[in-house]
Scaffold this active site. Structure first.
Site, short mmCIF file in Angstrom:
data_model
loop_
_atom_site.label_atom_id
_atom_site.label_comp_id
_atom_site.label_asym_id
_atom_site.label_seq_id
_atom_site.Cartn_x
_atom_site.Cartn_y
_atom_site.Cartn_z
CG HIS A 115 -2.21 0.79 0.88
ND1 HIS A 115 -2.19 2.11 0.50
CD2 HIS A 115 -3.53 0.45 0.92
CE1 HIS A 115 -3.41 2.55 0.32
NE2 HIS A 115 -4.25 1.57 0.56
CG ASP A 158 -3.67 4.99 -3.04
OD1 ASP A 158 -3.78 6.12 -3.54
OD2 ASP A 158 -2.87 4.72 -2.13
#
Lengths: 448, 325
Positions: free
Chosen positions: A419, A423
């Protein structure tokens, strides 16, 4: 002009014609694809470098010929060109996806060969002198502490197996020896002593006491090393897992018709994996950030797709050999490349080159029947895809006559991603593209 | 299947190719009426007639010059140079003419000929008639070089050499002419550029050529039985093209390399292979590459001296044992 079997790699000595795109008598333009060849490393299209009429084909579809063989003749309608051996044949070897082959170390020209034989079998003899290939990398020092010599082979084994040179040198000195060679390395590996544990843990692990009803199972070197990498990846990388359900109907239709012939021709089975790998390569072209390495304040996004494929070694450990040119291969090429790597992994024949440089990884768990898996990313990559079982499930299908329930082959693909690199929306878009490609691509055309 | 001598295989190989292709012709000193000084070409004159099988004057330059002229104008000559030592007499053809003609004429003048010759020692012919000179030809760009060690390879490699469009130097070994071997019936055609693994092994790779091949095999058996050293023995067979794939592949498995060369030490054929192995196969080596050769001396004519000059199975066993240490 003679069309010659190109040399697609320095250790490649022959190629097999996969498909002829032209027939005798066809007009050929410069740059047009003539045929597809398969070597033991790669599948590529060979294009014509001059326009003309394809007047002779000497090597047919499915036949194999040595590098340098006159495979066909393109004339202006006149008799077959006489051998002109001082010309270096310059067919541009183009990849299946149309990008020029620029893999380092490959050459599209045949060696300084001599003329094709006018003999019975029409095959060209090997180039009389094959350039020597100096190894590209070194493997550590030739001399350890106290003047102990290390043979070239031992240097490679120490690097490959992550052994501790200093410990080996101490052991050699203690024995009164002067060298570390294959014998010493094999002895150290068999003992599993200090030489096989290169990194001392910062804090000693708290040891547990075996209980009376415990069996002690030592973990082998591969597993211990993998464990370190996994623990580190798990600690460093914020993993997020997303999954998508995929209808493999189209893929199944092609597999059903092709499987038998494929196994006969290539000796490898045509599983879902090469189709998924191909879809991954295509999806990466549109969403390239999943194919990158994380480097703190930047991403190193790779222009090539070097696909790692996790291979289980009979539950004794995991290795991830790499298909270095996955972006140049079609489904057939991927199936062959993966099959070869798996075979070599299980035979213990992988080299350091085989295990390094992956930019994206696939973990194939489908044979165990699992629903989905949340795999651990192999740092410094930023994503990893798990493929699990493909099973017939009842699925709602929208038809003109309304919604219907049909039995369709469905499998879940789950991607773990870093992450920090991107995204959820990006990852989800990637998975959506994967789904779209697998469900709607004309897979039959890949085999035409 | 039949058991044939090496010399009978020579005439069978030549006959096979002459029967197949009317353009194949054969010339040399005493090859026709006498059937060859080593009796290796008996029967060819009778079978193919004086137009295609010719005795020549004692002039190596005339033999090779005529052969080259024939090759340039459409024939496929096999020329015999009786003793390979005499290459030195006609070396201009071997070094400057055959191998350059195609290149320098931009493909207009090919040179599809074969030079067969009696090479090697062991027959007490003395310093000027016993040399092993494969390296004299291996080093010249444009030539191909083969040296069979057994009757079947004689036929197969000769056929491949005749069918090759480039000049091929075909080294027969004088001391192998009486050696026997199994040969299948019918046409036999082999491939240039392919070595043969005659004995598989895991501890060391031994490369040998021609007469040294049976000696290497004998040594390997003794090393296995007496020293527990399991050697892989490879008959190199073809020096140009060289089968580096087989040789380096073997080195990758055994990690030790030895050569057994009948030539004198300096610049023998094994030196080139050792250099390739030390380059491309460097990280496969677990010890030095050792060449077992005749010392760098003119060969003696005396039986006992000639016998100890050449590598013997004893010397091979001893050297390998000490090197594997």
């Amino acid at each position: 002009m003679n069309v010659i079997m190109p040399q697609l790699g320095e250790t490649v000595s022959e190629g097999t014609i996969g498909t002829w795109y032209k027939k005798v008598g066809d007009r050929v333009e410069e740059g047009e694809a003539l045929f597809e060849i398969e070597t033991d490393k790669v599948t590529m299209e060979v294009t014509a470098t001059e326009a003309g009429t394809l007047s002779e084909i000497h090597v047919q579809q499915g036949e194999t010929a040595p590098v340098g063989t006159v495979v066909a003749v393109i004339g202006d309608g006149a008799a077959a060109a006489q051998p002109a051996p001082r010309e270096e044949p310059k067919q541009a070897a183009r990849s299946a996806t149309g990008a020029p082959a620029d893999t380092p170390g490959l050459s599209s020209t045949a060696g300084p060969g001599m003329a094709p034989a006018r003999g019975g079998n029409g095959a060209t003899p090997m180039a009389p002198f094959r350039e020597v290939r100096t190894p590209e990398r070194g493997f550590g020092p030739a001399e350890a502490a106290a003047g102990i010599k290390v043979t070239p082979l031992a240097r490679r084994m120490i690097a490959l197996k992550g052994l501790d040179l200093e410990a080996l040198a101490r052991e050699a000195k203690a024995r009164g020896g002067w060298r570390i060679g294959k014998r010493e390395i094999e002895a150290a590996l068999a003992e599993g002593g200090p030489a096989t544990r290169p990194q001392q843990p910062a804090a000693p692990l708290a040891r547990l006491e075996p209980r009376p009803d415990d069996d002690v199972v030592p973990l082998n070197l591969v597993r211990r090393q993998t464990a370190k990498h996994l623990a580190s990846a798990w600690q460093q990388i914020p993993h997020v897992v997303q999954a998508v359900e995929i209808d493999f109907g189209r893929v199944d239709a092609v597999r059903a018709t092709r499987k038998e012939a494929f196994r006969q021709t290539h000796g490898v089975s045509l599983s879902y994996l090469p189709f998924i790998a191909r879809a991954v390569v295509l999806a990466i072209a549109e969403l390239p950030r999943v194919n990158a390495r994380f480097d703190g304040d930047r991403l190193l996004v790779s222009r090539r797709v070097r696909l790692g494929v996790a291979v289980d070694l009979s539950h004794e450990g995991l290795v991830v050999p790499v298909v270095r040119n996955a972006d140049e291969l079609n489904v057939t090429g991927l199936a062959n490349a993966i099959g070869r790597l798996v075979r070599r992994a299980r035979a213990g024949e992988l080299t350091p080159d085989d295990l390094s440089g992956a930019t994206y990884t696939i973990s194939n768990n489908g044979s165990f029947g699992t629903l989905f898996t949340a795999p651990i990313i192999s740092a410094p990559q930023v994503a990893i895809l798990s493929t699990d079982a493909v099973r017939k499930r009842p699925v709602v299908v929208e038809t003109e006559a309304g919604d219907a329930i049909m039995a369709r082959p469905v499998g879940v693909l789950a991607q773990s991603f870093d992450h920090r690199a991107f995204d959820g929306a990006y990852s989800a878009a990637f998975l959506a593209r994967l789904k779209d490609i697998i469900e709607t691509r004309d897979w039959a055309a890949e085999f035409a | 299947m039949a058991e044939l001598t090496y010399r009978a295989a020579v005439s069978r190989g030549i006959a096979q190719e002459m029967a197949r292709d009317p353009d194949v012709v054969f010339l040399g000193e005493d090859v026709a009426a006498a059937g060859g000084v080593f009796k290796s070409t008996v029967g060819l004159l009778e079978k193919f007639g004086p137009l295609r099988v010719r005795d020549t004057p004692i002039s190596e330059q005339a033999i090779l010059g005529a052969a080259m002229g024939a090759a340039m104008t459409g024939l496929k000559p096999i020329a015999e140079i009786m003793f390979s030592d005499f290459f030195a007499v006609c070396f201009d053809y071997i070094a400057n003419e055959f191998p350059k003609s195609r290149y320098m004429s931009n493909g207009q003048l090919g040179c599809p000929l074969v030079v067969r010759t009696g090479n090697g020692a062991g027959s007490r012919f003395g310093a000027q008639h016993s040399q092993s000179v494969e390296n004299w030809t291996m080093m010249i760009p444009g030539l191909k070089v083969v040296a069979p060690s057994n009757p079947k390879d004689v036929i197969g490699l000769l056929a491949a050499a005749v069918r090759d469009p480039d000049p091929v130097i075909f080294f027969e070994h004088k001391s192998l002419y009486a050696a026997k071997g199994e040969v299948p019936d019918g046409e036999i055609v082999d491939e240039l550029g392919k070595a043969a693994v005659l004995r598989q092994g895991k501890d060391a790779t031994i490369l040998a050529l021609a007469l040294m091949v049976p000696r290497a095999l004998a040594a390997a058996e003794r090393l296995a039985a007496e020293e527990g050293i399991d050697c892989e023995v490879i008959d190199v067979r073809s020096l140009v093209p060289l089968d580096t794939q087989t040789i380096l592949g073997s080195l990758a498995r055994t990690n030790r390399l030895f050569t057994v060369e009948e030539n004198p030490r300096l610049c023998g054929w094994g030196a080139e292979i050792a250099s390739i192995a030390a380059d491309e196969g460097f990280y496969d080596l677990d010890g030095p590459i050792v060449r077992i050769t005749t010392p760098h001396i003119p060969l003696p004519a005396a039986d006992n001296l000639e016998d100890i000059a050449l590598p013997t199975p004893e010397r091979i066993v001893d050297t390998v044992r000490r090197a594997m240490g």
